[in-house]
Design a protein around this motif. Structure first.
Motif, short mmCIF file in Angstrom:
data_model
loop_
_atom_site.label_atom_id
_atom_site.label_comp_id
_atom_site.label_asym_id
_atom_site.label_seq_id
_atom_site.Cartn_x
_atom_site.Cartn_y
_atom_site.Cartn_z
N LYS A 89 -19.83 0.05 29.27
CA LYS A 89 -19.60 1.49 29.32
C LYS A 89 -18.41 1.92 28.48
CE LYS A 89 -19.98 3.85 33.15
NZ LYS A 89 -19.83 4.29 34.56
N CYS A 90 -17.54 1.00 28.16
CA CYS A 90 -16.29 1.30 27.46
C CYS A 90 -16.56 1.93 26.09
CB CYS A 90 -15.47 0.02 27.29
SG CYS A 90 -13.92 0.26 26.40
N VAL A 91 -15.81 3.00 25.78
CA VAL A 91 -15.95 3.67 24.48
C VAL A 91 -14.75 3.39 23.57
CG1 VAL A 91 -17.47 5.48 25.35
CG2 VAL A 91 -15.00 5.83 25.37
N ALA A 134 -14.88 7.05 29.82
CA ALA A 134 -16.19 6.47 30.14
C ALA A 134 -16.32 6.11 31.62
CB ALA A 134 -16.43 5.24 29.29
#
Length: 64
Positions: free
Chosen positions: A9-11, A57
């Protein structure tokens, strides 16, 4: 406190590293979050909670 992260999920915004560099880092190749410690020291709790709150995120999760 136990911390987990969802790398998928990390942006790669880096807010977590800026807020709690003793707990979070980023991979060199893509900037995705790396958790340095699942159970940070008590004196880092406020910083870790803030990092979770500002994560765009919502990839950081905390269990007390």
């Amino acid at each position: 406190m136990k911390v987990t992260v969802e790398q998928d999920k990390c942006v790669a915004a880096g807010q977590c590293v800026a807020t709690a560099p003793d707990v979070f880092d980023q991979r060199d190749e893509d900037g995705v979050v790396v958790l340095l410690t699942e159970e940070p020291a008590a004196d880092l709790a406020d910083d870790v909670r803030y990092a979770a709150a500002v994560c765009p995120a919502l990839a950081i999760h905390i269990e007390d």
